[in-house]
Design an enzyme around this catalytic site. Structure first.
Site, short mmCIF file in Angstrom:
data_model
loop_
_atom_site.label_atom_id
_atom_site.label_comp_id
_atom_site.label_asym_id
_atom_site.label_seq_id
_atom_site.Cartn_x
_atom_site.Cartn_y
_atom_site.Cartn_z
CB CYS A 1 -26.26 46.13 8.27
SG CYS A 1 -24.70 46.77 7.62
CG ASP B 1 -17.32 60.60 11.43
OD1 ASP B 1 -16.46 59.74 11.17
OD2 ASP B 1 -17.77 61.39 10.57
CG HIS C 1 -25.76 55.94 17.08
ND1 HIS C 1 -26.80 56.07 17.97
CD2 HIS C 1 -26.27 55.27 16.02
CE1 HIS C 1 -27.89 55.50 17.47
NE2 HIS C 1 -27.58 55.00 16.28
#
Length: 162
Positions: free
Chosen positions: A84, A89, A92
């Site tokens: 998951c 932000d 990545h």
């Protein structure tokens, strides 16, 4: 969490099937629910714990390595990878999603063991919860069903080419 699936009791058990289920520890409240969905589905069909092995790796990127190693053993008819990745932000998210997606595709294109992709790539935690036993069912159950269908496909193909 409810499982929200209907077991097709007409599905014939596959003799001697062995499935590896490898899940990421990262976001374990989600990956654990997905793993539970997969194993519950298998149990409801009549498979036992002897038909599958559970493994864990630290994160989603490591799923490709684990799947490759499990495929190399020759012990498994299918490998399910469970992870998951929740958007944050930074970029990545994109790197992790790209890595595991391409790794799984490469294993499927070049290997003999189907690797089933059960990696949620979502914008927020609620979307993950919805897909891990929430209002949108449990994608772990779908992964287990897909694994069974791919094993049947491979065995049928093998019997036709003999």
């Amino acid at each position: 969490m409810s499982q929200n699936y209907t077991v097709n009791t007409q599905m014939e058990l596959i003799p001697g099937i062995r499935i590896a289920i490898v899940s990421a520890e990262w976001n374990s409240h989600i990956t654990g629910a997905l793993t539970d969905g997969a194993t519950s589905f298998l149990h409801d069909l009549g498979y036992s714990g002897e038909n599958y092995d559970l493994f864990q790796v630290p994160g989603t990127v490591e799923l490709t390595f684990a799947a490759a190693q499990l495929c190399k053993t020759g012990r498994y008819d299918a490998v399910i990878i469970i992870g998951c990745v929740i958007r944050g932000d930074t970029p990545h998210f994109d790197y992790v999603c790209q890595s595991v997606t391409q790794g799984c595709a490469r294993l499927n294109a070049s290997g003999d063991t189907p690797v089933i992709f059960c990696v949620l790539t979502v914008n927020n935690e609620q979307q993950a919860l919805d897909r891990a036993g929430g209002r949108l069912s449990n994608k772990g159950t779908e992964a287990a069903e897909t694994a069974l269908k791919m094993v049947r496909f491979k065995r049928e193909l093998s019997s036709r080419t003999r």
